[in-house]
Design a protein around this motif. Structure first.
Motif, PDB file in Angstrom:
ATOM      1  N   ASP A   1       1.339   4.010  -3.003  1.00  0.00           N
ATOM      2  CA  ASP A   1       1.109   5.442  -2.787  1.00  0.00           C
ATOM      3  C   ASP A   1       2.168   6.264  -3.511  1.00  0.00           C
ATOM      4  O   ASP A   1       1.847   7.270  -4.150  1.00  0.00           O
TER       5      ASP A   1
ATOM      6  N   ASP B   1       0.831  -1.207   0.000  1.00  0.00           N
ATOM      7  CA  ASP B   1       0.000   0.000   0.000  1.00  0.00           C
ATOM      8  C   ASP B   1       0.865   1.257   0.000  1.00  0.00           C
ATOM      9  O   ASP B   1       0.625   2.194  -0.778  1.00  0.00           O
ATOM     10  N   ARG B   2       1.873   1.278   0.826  1.00  0.00           N
ATOM     11  CA  ARG B   2       2.758   2.460   0.901  1.00  0.00           C
ATOM     12  C   ARG B   2       3.565   2.624  -0.379  1.00  0.00           C
ATOM     13  O   ARG B   2       3.781   3.739  -0.850  1.00  0.00           O
TER      14      ARG B   2
ATOM     15  N   GLU C   1       1.454   8.549  -6.788  1.00  0.00           N
ATOM     16  CA  GLU C   1       1.758   9.979  -6.696  1.00  0.00           C
ATOM     17  C   GLU C   1       2.592  10.414  -7.902  1.00  0.00           C
ATOM     18  O   GLU C   1       2.337  11.463  -8.499  1.00  0.00           O
TER      19      GLU C   1
ATOM     20  N   ASP D   1      -4.277  -0.445 -10.658  1.00  0.00           N
ATOM     21  CA  ASP D   1      -4.188   0.971 -10.267  1.00  0.00           C
ATOM     22  C   ASP D   1      -3.130   1.698 -11.092  1.00  0.00           C
ATOM     23  O   ASP D   1      -3.316   2.857 -11.454  1.00  0.00           O
TER      24      ASP D   1
ATOM     25  N   GLU E   1       0.322  10.460 -10.877  1.00  0.00           N
ATOM     26  CA  GLU E   1      -0.561  11.637 -10.851  1.00  0.00           C
ATOM     27  C   GLU E   1       0.178  12.872 -11.375  1.00  0.00           C
ATOM     28  O   GLU E   1      -0.363  13.650 -12.164  1.00  0.00           O
TER      29      GLU E   1
END
Length: 160
Positions: free
Chosen positions: A26, A22-23, A30, A93, A33
């Motif tokens: 992230d 999960d980390r 990021e 994802d 994005e």
């Protein structure tokens, strides 16, 4: 760290692996994005920008560690359904912002349109993860630089 705090905090090794994933995701999302969803930048430049940004993160370690998502994907799915499901979600994802950038490139006529954007995103990510594996073995950044420079080739519009 002794084993006590670890076992008191996480219900299992699998729960720990999912938290680590999960980390890690992230960070990847990021970067995605900031690069792949930057609509002020041309679509192919966004894709290359993602690879350059990841290179800045991983390059100082000489690519010794590769990509955690791919590394764990090679080792853990047969041992843990929980981790396998998180890995699948992680790949999905990560695929989404690539597919969006590719679809934008297709709409602008800059990316081939004969294959769906999500299929091309899978090809791009497979090539990238293969390059990272090679770089991990070589312990250098050569392979990712080569793949980042050649990735536009399979994305270019076909000539009819």
């Amino acid at each position: 760290m002794t084993i006590g705090p670890f076992t008191n905090h996480f219900q299992s090794k699998e729960a720990f692996a999912v938290t680590v994933l999960d980390r890690y995701m992230d960070v990847l999302l990021e970067v995605a994005e900031c690069t792949l969803r930057d609509e002020m930048t041309e679509p192919l430049d966004r894709i290359l920008g993602y690879f350059e940004a990841i290179g800045e993160i991983a390059g100082p370690a000489r690519w010794l560690f590769g990509c955690m998502l791919a590394n764990l994907g090679l080792e853990l799915p047969m041992h843990s359904e929980l981790v396998r499901e998180r890995l699948l979600a992680g790949f999905e994802d990560l695929k989404a912002p690539f597919a969006e950038a590719i679809a934008d490139g297709q709409a602008r006529g800059q990316v081939r349109w004969d294959l769906a954007a999500d299929k091309l995103a899978i090809v791009v990510l497979a090539a990238w993860h293969g390059a990272l594996l090679k770089a991990k073995v070589e312990q250098c950044g050569t392979a990712p630089k080569i793949i980042a420079g050649s990735l536009p080739l399979p994305l270019r519009p076909t000539v009819t």
